[in-house]
Design an enzyme around this catalytic site. Structure first.
Site, PDB file in Angstrom:
ATOM      1  N   LYS A  11       0.873  -1.171   0.000  1.00  0.00           N
ATOM      2  CA  LYS A  11       0.000   0.000   0.000  1.00  0.00           C
ATOM      3  C   LYS A  11       0.905   1.214   0.000  1.00  0.00           C
ATOM      4  O   LYS A  11       1.772   1.350   0.861  1.00  0.00           O
ATOM      5  CB  LYS A  11      -0.879  -0.005   1.262  1.00  0.00           C
ATOM      6  CG  LYS A  11      -1.852   1.148   1.331  1.00  0.00           C
ATOM      7  CD  LYS A  11      -2.765   0.989   2.546  1.00  0.00           C
ATOM      8  CE  LYS A  11      -3.828   2.047   2.571  1.00  0.00           C
ATOM      9  NZ  LYS A  11      -4.785   1.829   3.667  1.00  0.00           N
ATOM     10  N   ASP A 118     -14.945   2.349   9.415  1.00  0.00           N
ATOM     11  CA  ASP A 118     -15.279   2.129   8.006  1.00  0.00           C
ATOM     12  C   ASP A 118     -15.491   0.647   7.719  1.00  0.00           C
ATOM     13  O   ASP A 118     -14.966   0.102   6.737  1.00  0.00           O
ATOM     14  CB  ASP A 118     -14.205   2.724   7.096  1.00  0.00           C
ATOM     15  CG  ASP A 118     -14.706   2.982   5.677  1.00  0.00           C
ATOM     16  OD1 ASP A 118     -15.931   3.108   5.483  1.00  0.00           O
ATOM     17  OD2 ASP A 118     -13.869   3.059   4.755  1.00  0.00           O
TER      18      ASP A 118
END
Length: 195
Positions: A11, A118
């Site tokens: 990432k 989330d």
């Protein structure tokens, strides 16, 4: 060395994102700090955090499987529901992972008060054995400023999965993640969005 290899997921931040908002680097750093403390079979493990030529990256456990969003979408396309036994297995795994995150203590042994903020189908991934793992603590909220990715006054998340208190910018607790996961389970069981 000597042929050792390990598959990882990387990432990293795009240069354009950094130019538009330099604060995202701090968010990535804080996600790595939180991830460095989270070690559980139902949470994607962060293996390394570093910087190369001024670009930050995280090396994460590589999970060779679909997200729950992809599973739900494939079932919708085939006009079937996700098998209930699979939804139950996913529910148990995600609840275990959330419990670990919610009860996590920092290096000083004080509770972190960590909230994912989330939880949604695209942040839940299934490994090759079907075990559910929670992804992306990038917008997590922690009681400690050392681990916070944003201030508590900032409303972040995906609206269709948010708890009412999160939508209203209220005080969040672990119950907010549990509410969001209930919304996810409704979608997985029925094939329809709740909100």
């Amino acid at each position: 060395p000597m042929g050792f290899t390990k598959r990882v997921a990387i990432k990293r931040l795009r240069t354009s994102v950094l130019e538009d908002n330099p604060k995202v680097v701090q968010a990535l750093i804080n996600e790595a700090r939180i991830g460095g403390l989270l070690h559980h079979g139902n949470i994607v493990d962060i293996l390394e955090f570093g910087e190369v030529d001024g670009r930050y990256y995280m090396a994460l456990e590589y999970v060779d499987g679909p997200t729950l969003a992809e599973v739900i979408q494939a079932c919708r396309m085939n006009r079937v529901l996700v098998p209930r036994f699979a939804v139950i297995d996913i529910a148990v795994g995600v609840c275990r992972g959330l419990h670990h995150a919610h009860t996590l203590r920092g290096l000083d042994k004080k509770p972190l008060g960590l909230i994912h903020r989330d939880i949604k189908p695209s942040n839940l991934i299934l490994d090759a054995e079907g075990r559910a793992k929670i992804l992306d603590f990038g917008i997590a909220k922690a009681a400690s400023n050392l681990y916070a990715t944003t201030t508590s006054a900032v409303v972040k998340g995906t609206p269709r999965y948010m708890s009412p208190e999160q939508v209203e910018g209220g005080i969040l607790s672990a119950r907010s993640d549990i509410f969001s996961f209930g919304v996810v389970l409704y979608e997985a069981i029925t094939g329809h969005l709740l909100f």
